[in-house]
Design a protein around this motif. Structure first.
Motif, PDB file in Angstrom:
ATOM      1  N   LEU A  73       1.737 -20.967 -37.727  1.00 46.36           N
ATOM      2  CA  LEU A  73       0.552 -20.156 -37.455  1.00 46.36           C
ATOM      3  C   LEU A  73       0.784 -18.694 -37.812  1.00 46.36           C
ATOM      4  CD1 LEU A  73      -0.641 -21.642 -34.043  1.00 46.36           C
ATOM      5  CD2 LEU A  73      -1.788 -21.824 -36.258  1.00 46.36           C
ATOM      6  N   ARG A  74       2.002 -18.194 -37.617  1.00 43.39           N
ATOM      7  CA  ARG A  74       2.307 -16.804 -37.968  1.00 43.39           C
ATOM      8  C   ARG A  74       2.114 -16.581 -39.465  1.00 43.39           C
ATOM      9  NH1 ARG A  74       7.388 -14.704 -37.188  1.00 43.39           N
ATOM     10  NH2 ARG A  74       6.557 -12.644 -36.673  1.00 43.39           N
ATOM     11  N   GLN A  75       2.497 -17.568 -40.266  1.00 48.30           N
ATOM     12  CA  GLN A  75       2.314 -17.449 -41.710  1.00 48.30           C
ATOM     13  C   GLN A  75       0.828 -17.437 -42.077  1.00 48.30           C
ATOM     14  OE1 GLN A  75       4.492 -20.844 -43.014  1.00 48.30           O
ATOM     15  NE2 GLN A  75       6.514 -19.890 -42.734  1.00 48.30           N
ATOM     16  N   LEU A  76       0.053 -18.290 -41.417  1.00 52.91           N
ATOM     17  CA  LEU A  76      -1.384 -18.344 -41.702  1.00 52.91           C
ATOM     18  C   LEU A  76      -2.079 -17.057 -41.279  1.00 52.91           C
ATOM     19  CD1 LEU A  76      -2.258 -22.024 -40.693  1.00 52.91           C
ATOM     20  CD2 LEU A  76      -1.665 -21.115 -42.962  1.00 52.91           C
ATOM     21  N   HIS A  77      -1.710 -16.534 -40.113  1.00 55.25           N
ATOM     22  CA  HIS A  77      -2.291 -15.257 -39.669  1.00 55.25           C
ATOM     23  C   HIS A  77      -1.922 -14.137 -40.648  1.00 55.25           C
ATOM     24  CE1 HIS A  77      -4.260 -16.104 -35.889  1.00 55.25           C
ATOM     25  NE2 HIS A  77      -3.231 -16.825 -35.476  1.00 55.25           N
ATOM     26  N   ALA A  78      -0.688 -14.157 -41.150  1.00 51.37           N
ATOM     27  CA  ALA A  78      -0.256 -13.132 -42.107  1.00 51.37           C
ATOM     28  C   ALA A  78      -1.075 -13.233 -43.394  1.00 51.37           C
ATOM     29  CB  ALA A  78       1.230 -13.297 -42.413  1.00 51.37           C
ATOM     30  N   PHE A  79      -1.306 -14.461 -43.866  1.00 50.38           N
ATOM     31  CA  PHE A  79      -2.090 -14.665 -45.084  1.00 50.38           C
ATOM     32  C   PHE A  79      -3.503 -14.102 -44.932  1.00 50.38           C
ATOM     33  CE2 PHE A  79      -5.314 -17.449 -47.044  1.00 50.38           C
ATOM     34  CZ  PHE A  79      -5.078 -17.165 -48.382  1.00 50.38           C
ATOM     35  N   VAL A  80      -4.185 -14.431 -43.825  1.00 49.81           N
ATOM     36  CA  VAL A  80      -5.554 -13.968 -43.617  1.00 49.81           C
ATOM     37  C   VAL A  80      -5.593 -12.449 -43.486  1.00 49.81           C
ATOM     38  CG1 VAL A  80      -7.511 -14.004 -41.993  1.00 49.81           C
ATOM     39  CG2 VAL A  80      -6.378 -16.130 -42.647  1.00 49.81           C
ATOM     40  N   ALA A  81      -4.630 -11.872 -42.794  1.00 49.20           N
ATOM     41  CA  ALA A  81      -4.619 -10.419 -42.600  1.00 49.20           C
ATOM     42  C   ALA A  81      -4.456  -9.696 -43.929  1.00 49.20           C
ATOM     43  CB  ALA A  81      -3.499 -10.030 -41.641  1.00 49.20           C
ATOM     44  N   VAL A  82      -3.562 -10.183 -44.793  1.00 52.92           N
ATOM     45  CA  VAL A  82      -3.360  -9.543 -46.092  1.00 52.92           C
ATOM     46  C   VAL A  82      -4.597  -9.730 -46.962  1.00 52.92           C
ATOM     47  CG1 VAL A  82      -1.983  -9.559 -48.209  1.00 52.92           C
ATOM     48  CG2 VAL A  82      -0.856  -9.777 -45.983  1.00 52.92           C
ATOM     49  N   ALA A  83      -5.192 -10.935 -46.907  1.00 54.07           N
ATOM     50  CA  ALA A  83      -6.399 -11.187 -47.708  1.00 54.07           C
ATOM     51  C   ALA A  83      -7.549 -10.301 -47.249  1.00 54.07           C
ATOM     52  CB  ALA A  83      -6.782 -12.665 -47.608  1.00 54.07           C
ATOM     53  N   THR A 116      -7.421  -7.314 -45.681  1.00 53.74           N
ATOM     54  CA  THR A 116      -7.199  -5.875 -45.847  1.00 53.74           C
ATOM     55  C   THR A 116      -6.865  -5.494 -47.286  1.00 53.74           C
ATOM     56  OG1 THR A 116      -4.843  -6.081 -45.314  1.00 53.74           O
ATOM     57  CG2 THR A 116      -6.376  -5.659 -43.467  1.00 53.74           C
ATOM     58  N   GLY A 117      -6.342  -6.478 -48.075  1.00 50.31           N
ATOM     59  CA  GLY A 117      -5.910  -6.163 -49.431  1.00 50.31           C
ATOM     60  C   GLY A 117      -4.718  -5.233 -49.458  1.00 50.31           C
ATOM     61  N   SER A 118      -3.966  -5.201 -48.330  1.00 52.54           N
ATOM     62  CA  SER A 118      -2.850  -4.250 -48.227  1.00 52.54           C
ATOM     63  C   SER A 118      -1.811  -4.795 -47.261  1.00 52.54           C
ATOM     64  CB  SER A 118      -3.358  -2.897 -47.737  1.00 52.54           C
ATOM     65  OG  SER A 118      -2.296  -2.082 -47.283  1.00 52.54           O
ATOM     66  N   LEU A 165      -1.710  -2.195 -44.228  1.00 52.49           N
ATOM     67  CA  LEU A 165      -2.758  -2.359 -43.213  1.00 52.49           C
ATOM     68  C   LEU A 165      -2.622  -3.678 -42.473  1.00 52.49           C
ATOM     69  CD1 LEU A 165      -5.845  -0.989 -45.207  1.00 52.49           C
ATOM     70  CD2 LEU A 165      -4.480   0.183 -43.449  1.00 52.49           C
ATOM     71  N   ALA A 166      -2.244  -4.729 -43.194  1.00 52.50           N
ATOM     72  CA  ALA A 166      -2.080  -6.031 -42.555  1.00 52.50           C
ATOM     73  C   ALA A 166      -0.935  -5.996 -41.542  1.00 52.50           C
ATOM     74  CB  ALA A 166      -1.829  -7.108 -43.607  1.00 52.50           C
ATOM     75  N   ALA A 167       0.146  -5.321 -41.901  1.00 50.94           N
ATOM     76  CA  ALA A 167       1.280  -5.200 -40.979  1.00 50.94           C
ATOM     77  C   ALA A 167       0.866  -4.456 -39.716  1.00 50.94           C
ATOM     78  CB  ALA A 167       2.449  -4.506 -41.671  1.00 50.94           C
ATOM     79  N   GLU A 168       0.059  -3.392 -39.880  1.00 48.57           N
ATOM     80  CA  GLU A 168      -0.415  -2.652 -38.711  1.00 48.57           C
ATOM     81  C   GLU A 168      -1.306  -3.529 -37.835  1.00 48.57           C
ATOM     82  OE1 GLU A 168      -2.390   0.800 -40.164  1.00 48.57           O
ATOM     83  OE2 GLU A 168      -0.543   1.798 -40.834  1.00 48.57           O
ATOM     84  N   ARG A 169      -2.168  -4.327 -38.447  1.00 51.04           N
ATOM     85  CA  ARG A 169      -3.056  -5.197 -37.674  1.00 51.04           C
ATOM     86  C   ARG A 169      -2.261  -6.204 -36.849  1.00 51.04           C
ATOM     87  NH1 ARG A 169      -7.419  -9.357 -40.365  1.00 51.04           N
ATOM     88  NH2 ARG A 169      -8.512  -7.408 -40.926  1.00 51.04           N
ATOM     89  N   LEU A 170      -1.178  -6.729 -37.425  1.00 51.57           N
ATOM     90  CA  LEU A 170      -0.393  -7.775 -36.743  1.00 51.57           C
ATOM     91  C   LEU A 170       0.784  -7.216 -35.960  1.00 51.57           C
ATOM     92  CD1 LEU A 170      -0.323 -10.464 -39.592  1.00 51.57           C
ATOM     93  CD2 LEU A 170      -1.860 -10.341 -37.619  1.00 51.57           C
ATOM     94  N   PHE A 171       0.916  -5.878 -35.963  1.00 53.70           N
ATOM     95  CA  PHE A 171       2.033  -5.226 -35.250  1.00 53.70           C
ATOM     96  C   PHE A 171       3.376  -5.739 -35.760  1.00 53.70           C
ATOM     97  CE2 PHE A 171      -1.615  -5.243 -32.362  1.00 53.70           C
ATOM     98  CZ  PHE A 171      -1.738  -3.894 -32.099  1.00 53.70           C
TER      99      PHE A 171
END
Length: 301
Positions: free
Chosen positions: A5-15, A17-19, A22-28
């Motif tokens: 699930l962590r991988q899937l959340h990371a994929f959606v966050a990067v998709a 934000t396109g960054s 920003l994705a790292a900040e969203r997921l802490f």
């Protein structure tokens, strides 16, 4: 394949934000940790999900096809987790309870009303039935919980005592015995008795023992429901015996109750559940509420 699930959340966050930043900040997460998750996911799938360049980060063709499906998976999972939270918090759910008719129309409604006031979204369904069928309803899975007097259980039924109460004689107010504050079992000899079918009469006679020797057991009239017995008593066709919690119903029939002693015969009431079958959060909550309200006294606290 071991997609997390962590991988899937990371994929959606990067998709989204396109960054990576920003994705790292969203997921802490740190950017390196996020980058590792994306690489792990691509490795597990054997597919490239993002096209990277020094100036741009965008979904690959495969990534665009997978994005709505992965987003739906995560959305559905959030719904499941939310539903679990509702069930645990008793914000929804249902409870099915089998209970003898007398308990169903005297003691239980007030307890149900109080539980409903605290948990209005939990649906309570009462199956009012003959005493002897309470345990069968639990065994069959028709209900979650059964309430009733002590009965012989089988290996699949779990029984826990809820309360004990003494028998009371019920008679018309004009009956000669109604003048007494307390009766003896010998006072009932020669009186037509109306009792419940099944084990009620057998257990009663066994518990009373020697004091019941003068009771004319052959003359007992046996009925299925206590309301029928009360109606027959009101019509002057005999006396009956019931528990103190039925006083309100007895008085509605214009009858009176008198304790019977020497010996004082008590009947225990139990909670029946199916052994090795877990209850839903709603059913477990209602069971604990019953125990809190009724255990030891037989009366609402």
């Amino acid at each position: 394949m071991n997609v997390t699930l962590r991988q899937l959340h990371a994929f959606v966050a990067v998709a989204d934000t396109g960054s990576f930043t920003l994705a790292a900040e969203r997921l802490f997460l740190t950017q390196s940790a996020l980058s590792s998750l994306i690489k792990e996911l691509e490795g597990q799938l054997g597919l490239r999900l993002f096209d990277r360049s020094t100036r741009r980060l965008r979904l690959s063709e495969t990534g665009r096809e997978l994005y709505p499906q992965i987003e739906k998976i995560l959305h559905d999972l959030e719904g499941v987790i939310s539903e679990v939270g509702n069930l645990k918090a008793l914000a929804r759910g249902s409870v099915r309870v089998a209970v003898p008719q007398l308990l169903a129309c005297t003691l239980l409604p007030e307890v149900m009303a109080d539980f409903h006031a605290q948990h209005p979204s939990v649906h309570l369904r009462v199956v009012d039935c003959a005493v002897e069928s309470v345990m069968a309803r639990v065994f069959s899975g028709e209900v979650d919980i059964g309430l009733g007097p002590e009965r012989q259980t089988n290996s699949d039924i779990q029984a826990e005592q809820l309360f004990r109460l003494p028998f009371m004689a019920v008679l018309p107010p004009g009956h000669p015995l109604a003048r007494r504050r307390r009766l003896l079992w010998s006072d009932l000899s020669g009186q037509p008795m109306i009792t419940l079918q099944g084990q009620f009469t057998e257990l009663l006679v066994s518990d009373v023992g020697e004091a019941a020797r003068d009771l004319n057991k052959e003359a007992f009239t046996q009925v299925t429901f206590m309301t029928t017995a009360l109606a027959l008593v009101r019509a002057g066709l005999g006396l009956t015996l019931c528990m103190p919690y039925a006083r309100t119903l007895v008085e509605q029939y214009g009858l009176v109750m008198r304790p019977v002693g020497e010996p004082v015969v008590e009947r225990s009431f139990w909670i029946f559940t199916r052994r090795a079958r877990s209850l839903s959060p709603a059913a477990q909550g209602f069971l604990e509420f019953l125990q809190q309200r009724l255990q030891g006294s037989g009366r609402p606290a």
